[in-house]
Design a protein around this motif. Structure first.
Motif, PDB file in Angstrom:
ATOM      1  N   VAL A 311       0.833  -1.204   0.000  1.00  0.00           N
ATOM      2  CA  VAL A 311       0.000   0.000   0.000  1.00  0.00           C
ATOM      3  C   VAL A 311       0.867   1.253   0.000  1.00  0.00           C
ATOM      4  N   VAL A 312       1.903   1.273   0.865  1.00  0.00           N
ATOM      5  CA  VAL A 312       2.767   2.449   0.951  1.00  0.00           C
ATOM      6  C   VAL A 312       3.523   2.667  -0.356  1.00  0.00           C
ATOM      7  N   ALA A 314       2.545   1.847  -3.362  1.00  0.00           N
ATOM      8  CA  ALA A 314       1.613   2.363  -4.364  1.00  0.00           C
ATOM      9  C   ALA A 314       1.339   3.847  -4.146  1.00  0.00           C
ATOM     10  N   CYS A 315       1.188   4.245  -2.877  1.00  0.00           N
ATOM     11  CA  CYS A 315       0.891   5.649  -2.576  1.00  0.00           C
ATOM     12  C   CYS A 315       2.119   6.540  -2.775  1.00  0.00           C
ATOM     13  N   ALA A 316       3.310   6.006  -2.485  1.00  0.00           N
ATOM     14  CA  ALA A 316       4.528   6.816  -2.528  1.00  0.00           C
ATOM     15  C   ALA A 316       5.200   6.826  -3.890  1.00  0.00           C
TER      16      ALA A 316
END
Length: 494
Positions: A311-312, A314-316
């Motif tokens: 998740v991190v 993908a967001c970053a």
């Protein structure tokens, strides 16, 4: 009183009175502030619950005969009384440990259950939505404000201005010195050693000190020594002369004196969940569970690690692209830096980082070896000339470690764990330090949230070993939360 001498009986009552007054006065402002904070939080939660459920309009209560103007203040008062009855203001739990948060949560949930049962039995139609909003928001807010109050207290304690427990250490010289060192390692815990009692045979007729701690008496006069030092806690550590009978009699002597008795076993760096006290034949035996290095909890930890890292990442990703462009424009060389590190079980793997140094950094290492600022196997200097301009900023904010999320996805690392060592470091490990390799290394860990490069080598190893022995999912989440603060403040990063 001077060190190494004993108080006369005539002076003991006056000193004891000053001790109790000093102790109460030091605790009272903080406890009063916590009570006022709790009252404000509960009042806001109850008022917010009323507004959220009814919008402040009595007509929206659906014609209910329940006088919420009376119910709301009564609920605030009962909630505060419940916190008091379940000892949420006990100075033994305020300011340190998880027990304070647990007691607040348990008290709030018990009250919620009691109110629900009482309303059902009395057939009183208090809005469940109103009660749900009040108790959920109130409990979360209570824990949050307790956390903020604790942080303020910890900062005050580090400055020597916060409320602390005054401790008289009792034991042989070696164990007393070890206890003093352990308590001073974490000053925010609030235990200040103000004196020591040693075996009668070691007491000299002249003033004595153990380090900078004055010796205020021997085993034959522990109570008098505690009063003379104005101590509110007697901490008994190891000594062959402190038999079970003497300890039992000491407990009797301390009854009614407002002085607490605690036992400090030689076993250290073991977390509470692994410790269980079981009375056997009148003996309080301390059972220490073995560390857990495999099993269902490990599988859950691996699943959580990979889920969060995915998740991190993908967001970053957009931000990481910007960082890559900045590195490329700042200096020549690749964007990513791959270095061989040692993981779980001694297996080597390539750890990924954003490049923060010039491309010939390894060749320049020999020229800078004499400037090493660490006292262990690591090489660290604050103003390393090999670090690029962009690299200095990335290191300050720990952004250079974002690509290590790929190592977590590949199962080579964990989000939380010991620092991944170099093969040259591992080659010099002794038997104790090698236990760091029993778990996966982490992107962050206790070493990072406790100071990183500012920590002495021995303290960093101690924290890593503590994590290896006592890891849990709850501690992982706590460390991840603390990592955000460490990154924002850039503590120990260079």
């Amino acid at each position: 009183m001077t060190s190494g001498t004993m108080l006369s009986p005539a002076t003991v009552p006056a000193a004891a009175g000053r001790s109790r007054v000093t102790m109460r006065m030091s605790q009272r402002p903080y406890v009063r502030a916590v009570v006022l904070l709790d009252a404000a939080v509960i009042a806001l939660a109850v008022g917010g619950g009323y507004l959220a459920r009814f919008g402040g309009d009595e007509q929206s209560t659906g014609g209910s005969e329940i006088p919420y103007a009376v119910v709301a203040p009564a609920l605030v008062l009962i909630w505060l009384v419940t916190l008091k009855m379940l000892r949420c203001y006990d100075n033994r739990v305020l300011g340190y440990g998880a027990d304070e948060y647990r007691r607040v949560s348990v008290a709030s949930f018990r009250l919620a259950g009691g109110v629900a049962i009482a309303g059902y039995l009395a057939d009183v139609g208090v809005s469940r939505g109103f009660l749900g909003i009040c108790f959920i928001t109130g409990t979360v807010a209570l824990v949050g404000t307790r956390f903020l109050a604790r942080k303020w207290l910890h900062r005050a304690r580090r400055r020597g201005a916060g409320w602390c427990r005054r401790v008289l250490a009792v034991g042989d010289t070696a164990h007393v010195l070890e206890l003093v060192h352990t308590l001073r390692r974490e000053p925010y815990a609030g235990y200040q050693v103000v004196g020591a009692c040693i075996p009668d045979a070691l007491l000299a007729p002249v003033p004595q000190r153990l380090g900078d701690v004055p010796v205020v008496g021997s085993f034959s006069g522990i109570l008098d020594a505690a009063r003379a030092a104005e101590a509110d806690t007697v901490a008994v550590t190891g000594s062959a002369e402190l038999t079970a009978t003497r300890l039992r009699r000491l407990g009797w002597q301390l009854e009614g004196t407002d002085i607490d008795l605690v036992l400090a076993p030689a076993l250290t760096d073991v977390a509470g969940p692994r410790i269980h006290t079981r009375p056997v034949a009148g003996l309080p035996l301390i059972h220490v569970e073995a560390p857990e290095f495999r099993g269902a909890r490990k599988l859950v930890k691996g699943f959580v690690d990979r889920s969060i890292s995915a998740v991190v990442l993908a967001c970053a990703l957009p931000f990481m692209i910007i960082i890559a462009l900045a590195i490329k424009l700042d200096s020549r060389g690749p964007v990513l830096f791959r270095q061989v590190r040692v993981g779980q079980g001694g297996r080597e793997f390539g750890v990924y980082k954003f490049r923060t140094m010039v491309t010939n950094a390894d060749a320049l290492l020999a020229e800078l070896a004499a400037r090493n600022e660490t006292d262990g196997l690591l090489f660290k200097i604050r103003d390393d000339p090999r670090v690029t301009r962009v690299g200095r900023y990335l290191r300050k904010r720990s952004l250079d470690e974002l690509p290590q999320l790929l190592n977590v996805l590949l199962g080579q690392m964990s989000l939380v764990g010991p620092r991944p060592p170099l093969p040259t470091e591992v080659a010099r490990y002794d038997g104790d330090v090698a236990r760091r390799l029993l778990v996966k290394p982490g992107i962050t860990g206790l070493w990072q949230v406790s100071g990183r490069s500012d920590l002495p080598w021995e303290d960093g190893i101690r924290l890593d070993l503590y994590y290896v022995e006592n890891w849990s999912l709850a501690s992982d989440l706590t460390i991840l939360w603390k990592t955000l603060g460490a990154v924002l403040h850039g503590r120990g990063a260079y």
